[in-house]
Design an enzyme around this catalytic site. Structure first.
Site, short mmCIF file in Angstrom:
data_model
loop_
_atom_site.label_atom_id
_atom_site.label_comp_id
_atom_site.label_asym_id
_atom_site.label_seq_id
_atom_site.Cartn_x
_atom_site.Cartn_y
_atom_site.Cartn_z
N TYR A 59 3.30 -1.61 7.52
CA TYR A 59 2.03 -1.34 7.66
C TYR A 59 0.75 -2.35 7.64
O TYR A 59 -0.42 -2.01 7.86
CB TYR A 59 1.65 -0.08 6.50
CG TYR A 59 2.25 0.87 6.48
CD1 TYR A 59 2.48 1.82 7.45
CD2 TYR A 59 2.95 1.23 5.36
CE1 TYR A 59 3.31 3.10 7.42
CE2 TYR A 59 3.71 2.23 5.33
CZ TYR A 59 4.02 3.02 6.16
OH TYR A 59 4.84 4.28 6.10
N GLU A 68 -2.43 18.16 -1.60
CA GLU A 68 -1.18 17.26 -1.87
C GLU A 68 -1.06 16.30 -1.83
O GLU A 68 -0.64 15.39 -0.74
CB GLU A 68 -0.11 18.22 -0.63
CG GLU A 68 -0.67 18.04 0.71
CD GLU A 68 0.19 18.99 1.67
OE1 GLU A 68 0.50 19.81 1.31
OE2 GLU A 68 0.32 18.43 2.64
N PRO A 69 -1.89 15.40 -2.61
CA PRO A 69 -1.74 13.89 -2.65
C PRO A 69 -0.81 13.38 -2.92
O PRO A 69 -0.18 13.73 -4.03
CB PRO A 69 -3.18 13.65 -3.62
CG PRO A 69 -3.38 14.97 -4.15
CD PRO A 69 -2.29 16.05 -3.91
N GLY A 70 -0.37 11.94 -2.44
CA GLY A 70 0.57 11.07 -3.04
C GLY A 70 0.14 9.96 -3.51
O GLY A 70 0.00 9.75 -4.65
N ARG A 112 5.94 -2.15 2.73
CA ARG A 112 4.49 -1.85 3.11
C ARG A 112 3.78 -2.97 3.75
O ARG A 112 3.21 -2.67 5.01
CB ARG A 112 3.55 -1.29 2.10
CG ARG A 112 4.43 0.23 1.66
CD ARG A 112 3.40 0.67 0.34
NE ARG A 112 1.89 0.72 0.60
CZ ARG A 112 1.36 1.18 1.52
NH1 ARG A 112 1.83 2.51 2.01
NH2 ARG A 112 -0.06 0.86 1.88
N GLY A 155 -4.73 12.44 2.13
CA GLY A 155 -5.41 11.42 2.86
C GLY A 155 -6.39 10.48 2.10
O GLY A 155 -7.30 9.92 2.63
N TYR A 176 5.03 4.96 -1.96
CA TYR A 176 5.76 4.38 -0.76
C TYR A 176 6.17 3.15 -0.89
O TYR A 176 6.17 2.21 -0.19
CB TYR A 176 4.73 4.41 0.41
CG TYR A 176 4.16 5.91 0.63
CD1 TYR A 176 4.96 6.94 1.05
CD2 TYR A 176 3.00 6.14 0.21
CE1 TYR A 176 4.38 8.42 1.14
CE2 TYR A 176 2.32 7.47 0.44
CZ TYR A 176 3.18 8.64 0.96
OH TYR A 176 2.63 9.87 0.81
N CYS A 214 17.03 -12.62 4.97
CA CYS A 214 17.25 -13.59 6.12
C CYS A 214 16.41 -13.00 7.34
O CYS A 214 17.24 -12.42 8.37
CB CYS A 214 18.88 -13.79 6.19
SG CYS A 214 19.29 -14.98 4.84
N GLU A 215 15.27 -12.96 7.28
CA GLU A 215 14.34 -12.42 8.47
C GLU A 215 13.14 -12.68 7.92
O GLU A 215 12.80 -12.74 6.71
CB GLU A 215 14.53 -10.73 8.48
CG GLU A 215 14.45 -10.24 9.91
CD GLU A 215 15.01 -8.75 9.89
OE1 GLU A 215 14.10 -8.08 10.51
OE2 GLU A 215 16.12 -8.63 9.38
C1 PLP Z 1 3.06 12.32 2.99
C2 PLP Z 1 2.11 13.53 3.08
C3 PLP Z 1 1.34 13.87 2.00
C4 PLP Z 1 0.93 12.65 1.16
O1 PLP Z 1 -0.03 11.82 1.70
P1 PLP Z 1 -0.74 10.54 0.90
O2 PLP Z 1 -1.61 9.87 1.82
O3 PLP Z 1 0.34 9.86 0.09
O4 PLP Z 1 -1.78 11.10 -0.22
C5 PLP Z 1 0.58 15.14 2.14
N1 PLP Z 1 1.10 15.99 2.61
C6 PLP Z 1 2.03 15.81 3.59
C7 PLP Z 1 2.49 17.04 4.62
C8 PLP Z 1 2.47 14.42 3.86
O5 PLP Z 1 3.51 14.49 4.54
#
Ligand code: PLP
Length: 401
Positions: free
Chosen positions: A302, A259-261, A298, A218, A356, A328-329
């Site tokens: 979002y 667990e960051p993305g 996105r 998050g 994403y 085409c939208e």
């Molecule tokens: C998507 C997800 C993340 C990564 O979230 P970010 O906002 O990209 O950091 C971490 N844990 C779980 C379980 C997720 O589904």
């Protein structure tokens, strides 16, 4: 990355194209590990769904990261990239018991987020260590679509159901080795995060054999000037202090996991597209580019505001544009955006295109998915080729009619 480097990549590999800066990914990874350097056992599990190219996964392996996965296919990609199963955590939502069993059989850490599967799994596999995803019911973000900790969320087992969790654990004799939360994609406030962390510590006390506590992600990154960004250094200081104190109280060594993305890959990414047409209407000037929400959803999905710059003519006088796609939208990337004067043929660069973006792309309008480039040690390397017509036909079965 510099505009001229990006421009060269667009010239060499064509457009649209995604470009990822390996050095920026490493910088973000180390920012996080440095912020928590006082924690003896720290685990960063990169969230594969943000950007799942195998070369990116290998880069994370080099950095010492683990993986956070949400499907058995992401697990398989991770194994393919060379990760040990014990460095992968699997945190799905709404998947079948069958898939969870398959992933557990691979030796991957599973994380269960509902009572039904917890009970079934515990009864059948009491020896397999399981992590539990708790929903602490904390609103971390402002937008209910991305704040998954709130009361109506489909994610996690409600903290109010702790007595039921404990009953299942006792009845099945299952081994709970981790406690987890992931409160959504936008933590606006460190205090909110720490509040949720306290709930997790309180929960952890009920389980005697934990190996780790996973605080999910998050982390917020800036998309445009003036955006706030999670202060990971401050979070590191405050959470480390609390974590070390809890570890003492708990009386057992624990791993702190994240667990960051988005935090790790968002800012490392650039999406380059060419302007096909500049179209003046009675109300605006459209810049129509050679991509659409099939490649970058996105902004439409979002409402994300990706910073856009004209890297072909960065010094031109700024004008107001609506940047739109070729689908085409209605597919609007930006409205009333000040961008250096755009000519047809110019290359526009979208920032924050690491997380994403490609991973949510599709073939809508029968367009090919773009190429992906990794920029590393001053070199641009193709890590996914642009699709071709064969890809569109690949799984289609042409019957006699
Ligand atoms: C998507 C997800 C993340 C990564 O979230 P970010 O906002 O990209 O950091 C971490 N844990 C779980 C379980 C997720 O589904």
């Amino acid at each position: 990355m510099e505009s001229n480097q990006l421009l060269q990549i667009a010239q060499e590999f064509g457009s649209p194209v995604y470009v990822y800066d390996a050095e920026k990914i490493a910088t973000q990874y180390h920012r996080l590990t440095n912020a928590f350097s006082k924690v003896e056992k720290l685990r960063i599990n990169y969230a594969v769904k943000a950007l799942s190219n195998v070369s990116i996964l290998k880069l994370f392996k080099q950095l010492g990261s683990g993986l956070d996965t949400v499907s058995i296919q992401e697990v398989q990609l991770g194994l393919h990239a060379g990760f040990d199963p014990q460095n992968i955590i699997y945190t799905p939502n709404g998947v079948s018991m069958d898939e969870i069993e398959q992933v557990a059989a691979l030796g991957v850490q599973i994380n269960i987020d509902n009572l039904s599967i917890l009970e079934q799994f515990g009864a059948k596999h009491p020896k397999t260590p399981v992590c539990i995803r708790i929903n602490p019911h904390v609103m971390a973000g402002g937008n209910s679509n991305i704040s998954v900790g709130h009361i109506d969320s489909k994610f996690g087992i409600s903290i109010h159901q702790l007595p039921h969790i404990l009953r299942i654990v006792e009845n099945t004799g299952m081994h709970i080795n981790g406690i987890h939360m992931h409160t959504g994609s936008d933590i606006l406030d460190i205090e909110v995060f720490l509040y949720a962390a306290e709930i997790l510590f309180d929960t952890a006390k009920h389980f005697k054999e934990l190996d780790f506590i996973d605080f999910g992600s998050g982390f917020k990154v800036p998309y445009k000037k003036g955006d706030i960004e999670t202060n990971v250094e401050e979070l590191g200081k405050k959470l480390t202090r609390r974590f070390l104190a809890f570890e003492k109280e708990y009386g057992r060594e624990l791993t702190l996991a994240f667990e960051p993305g988005k935090f790790l890959v968002s800012e490392a990414g650039y999406f380059l597209a060419k302007v096909n047409v500049v179209k003046q209407t009675t109300s605006t000037v459209f810049a129509g580019i050679d991509t659409g929400f099939n490649h970058l959803i996105r902004p439409m999905f979002y409402g994300s505001e990706h910073y856009i710059e004209n890297i072909s003519h960065p010094k031109g006088k700024e004008r107001f544009y609506s940047v739109v796609g070729y689908i085409c939208e209605t597919d609007t990337f930006a409205t009333n955006r000040r961008i250096a004067e755009i000519k047809e043929g110019d290359i526009l660069s979208f920032r924050n295109a690491g997380a994403y973006c490609f991973s949510m792309s599709s073939n809508y309008n029968s367009r090919y998915k773009p190429a992906e480039i990794l920029w590393k040690d001053g070199k641009a390397q193709l890590i996914r080729q642009r699709e071709t017509f064969e890809d569109l036909l690949k799984n289609q079965i042409e019957i006699d009619l």
